[in-house]
Design an enzyme around this catalytic site. Structure first.
Site, PDB file in Angstrom:
ATOM      1  CB  CYS A   1     -22.998   0.405  -6.655  1.00 40.49           C
ATOM      2  SG  CYS A   1     -21.481   0.588  -5.697  1.00 40.49           S
TER       3      CYS A   1
ATOM      4  CB  CYS B   1      -5.537 -11.317  -0.892  1.00 42.94           C
ATOM      5  SG  CYS B   1      -4.090 -10.759  -1.804  1.00 42.94           S
TER       6      CYS B   1
ATOM      7  CG  ASN C   1      -1.548  -6.822  10.430  1.00 41.97           C
ATOM      8  OD1 ASN C   1      -2.101  -6.156  11.291  1.00 41.97           O
ATOM      9  ND2 ASN C   1      -2.141  -7.838   9.828  1.00 41.97           N
TER      10      ASN C   1
ATOM     11  CG  ASP D   1      -0.213 -11.103   4.478  1.00 46.18           C
ATOM     12  OD1 ASP D   1      -1.049 -11.471   3.627  1.00 46.18           O
ATOM     13  OD2 ASP D   1      -0.387 -10.118   5.222  1.00 46.18           O
TER      14      ASP D   1
END
Length: 469
Positions: A95, A414, A320, A385
């Site tokens: 997987c 990220c 957020n 962000d």
């Protein structure tokens, strides 16, 4: 329980063999790359070895040769790292959902911390003045968002529902998953049976998962109109398994609830700030809600807003960070590229009585310049962000001659590579100082590295050597 811990790779016990290749053909693993692969060197080439850990000695099988590097798989571990553990999931290795289940969870955090430090140095020639304690939390059952592929494969017994196989377009034959939210993981086999019972089973390519604090939503992508029989199967499944169906006949904008009553049920909470954040199942939200709560708290603590501050929240999404910041300062200006997201952020601000402290605009932040930034007026502090592409235009605008610089910038990333690129611009061209940086383990058991960094105006101290030098 989600934790913040002071952990670095140097705290982990190592058994580092000499560098290079041994007589038996095995190699020494020196470090890891951004995809979690071990890095070795032989015959003047870098070798990226899947399944190998720093400090190990392994035999490998080369799967691709290039003039300057090779890609390989671990065949046998001759000398194992003390960080190596037995994977929990029976599907690990096939997987593609996980890449690091063979690594102790604490060591995963330490490895990602070193990846962040190395990337900041090699791309940006930067060393943070302080390494922040990494944010990490539950290692299992943390995925509140996922996209599961659906395929009818007669040779494998019928319908498959799950992640794709590693480096393949095939759907893994999954019957368990330890990183999905437990409610959803328990549905992998029932979902196979449900799709098999639908007349439209050959035209259902995916099921998207979105879990809120009170709702579990599954979004069914269907390429043909559903029949009444299809809808009956879905309703029976929802009643039996306590989930809510949304349907997606075309693009993301076509998503709608099967039952109208479910339109506003999906939301997550930020209890520290008294917020309930509603979202649609295809909106971007963080995969890991427990980590997100700590991340929001940490980011705001690092930004250190004051009651009279005016703050920019760039790439604000649903708000957020914006709404949490609005409880601590005079005004927050949220900017986002999606009108639908800024509309929902504004509605959430109104619902929480924060409209007087917020303003939102929709703009492509990949195309802005210093003039646009100046037109917004002075910001005391700024939170950035961005998606994986980073915030190149924003970094250039902030670093332009004469730019109005905020007292502090908190950058949530990220992608360590684009963070390092943007940080280099802010520091080397804009005169900012990289005060601190640390990792956020949003995706345990994957090689995905999220991080947070703090910048302030000031005279930088040149870094003479990087973390691995």
């Amino acid at each position: 329980m989600t934790q913040e811990a002071d952990l670095t790779l140097r705290d982990q016990p190592q058994q580092a063999p000499p560098a290079g290749e041994f007589a038996d053909g095995s190699v020494a693993i020196e470090s890891v790359d951004l995809e979690g692969r071990g890095i070795a060197r032989r015959d003047g080439k870098v070798v990226f070895v899947e399944g190998a850990l720093p400090g190990e000695r392994v035999k490998l099988k080369v799967i691709k040769r290039k003039p300057s590097y090779e890609l390989a798989e671990t065949q046998e571990v001759i000398l194992a790292s003390p960080q190596r553990v037995a994977p929990r999931c029976a599907h690990f290795g096939v997987c593609g959902g996980c890449a690091m289940q063979h690594v102790d969870p604490a060591a995963q955090v330490a490895i990602k911390q070193r990846v962040l430090e190395d990337t900041l140095w090699h791309i940006g020639k930067l060393v943070p003045q302080r390494v922040l304690p990494p944010i990490y939390g539950p290692s299992w059952g943390y995925r509140y968002r996922a996209r599961l592929s659906v395929r009818v494969v007669v040779k494998k017994g019928g319908v498959l529902v799950g992640f794709r196989e590693r480096k393949s377009s095939y759907v893994a034959d999954m019957r368990e998953c330890h990183v999905l939210h437990p409610h959803v993981a328990a549905l992998l086999v029932p979902l196979r049976e449900m799709v098999a019972a639908m007349p439209a089973r050959d035209r259902i390519p995916q099921i998207e998962v979105a879990v809120g604090d009170d709702h579990v939503v599954l979004v069914l992508r269907h390429l043909i109109p559903l029949t009444e029989e299809d809808l009956s199967v879905l309703r029976q499944f929802a009643a039996r398994h306590d989930i809510h169906w949304w349907l997606q006949p075309k693009g993301p904008d076509s998503v709608h609830p099967l039952e109208a009553v479910d339109a506003d049920g999906l939301a997550y909470r930020l209890p520290e700030f008294g917020l309930r954040m509603p979202f649609k199942p295809t909106d971007f939200t963080q995969v890991n809600h427990a980590i997100n709560r700590v991340l929001v708290s940490r980011a705001i603590t690092l930004l250190d807003p004051r009651p009279g501050d005016r703050i920019a929240d760039l790439f604000c999404g649903l708000g957020n960070f914006t709404l949490a910041l609005a409880t601590r300062c005079r005004e927050v200006v949220g900017v986002e590229g999606s009108q639908a997201l800024t509309d929902r952020a504004l509605e959430a601000a109104r619902r929480h009585g924060l409209a007087a402290h917020t303003a939102f605009s929709t703009l492509n932040l990949f195309e802005i310049d210093e003039g646009w930034l100046r037109s917004l007026g002075h910001f005391d502090r700024m939170l950035i962000d961005p998606p994986r592409e980073g915030a190149l235009a924003v970094a250039k605008a902030l670093s332009a001659p004469g730019a109005d610089r905020p007292k502090r910038i908190v950058y949530v990333s990220c992608n360590p590579s684009t963070l390092a690129r943007d940080a280099a611009i802010l520091v080397h061209e804009g005169g900012f100082v990289l005060r601190s940086a640390g990792v956020v383990n949003m995706f345990p058991h994957t090689a995905h590295v999220e991080s947070i960094a703090v910048f302030e105006p000031g005279a930088p101290v040149p870094a003479k050597q990087g973390p691995g030098d």
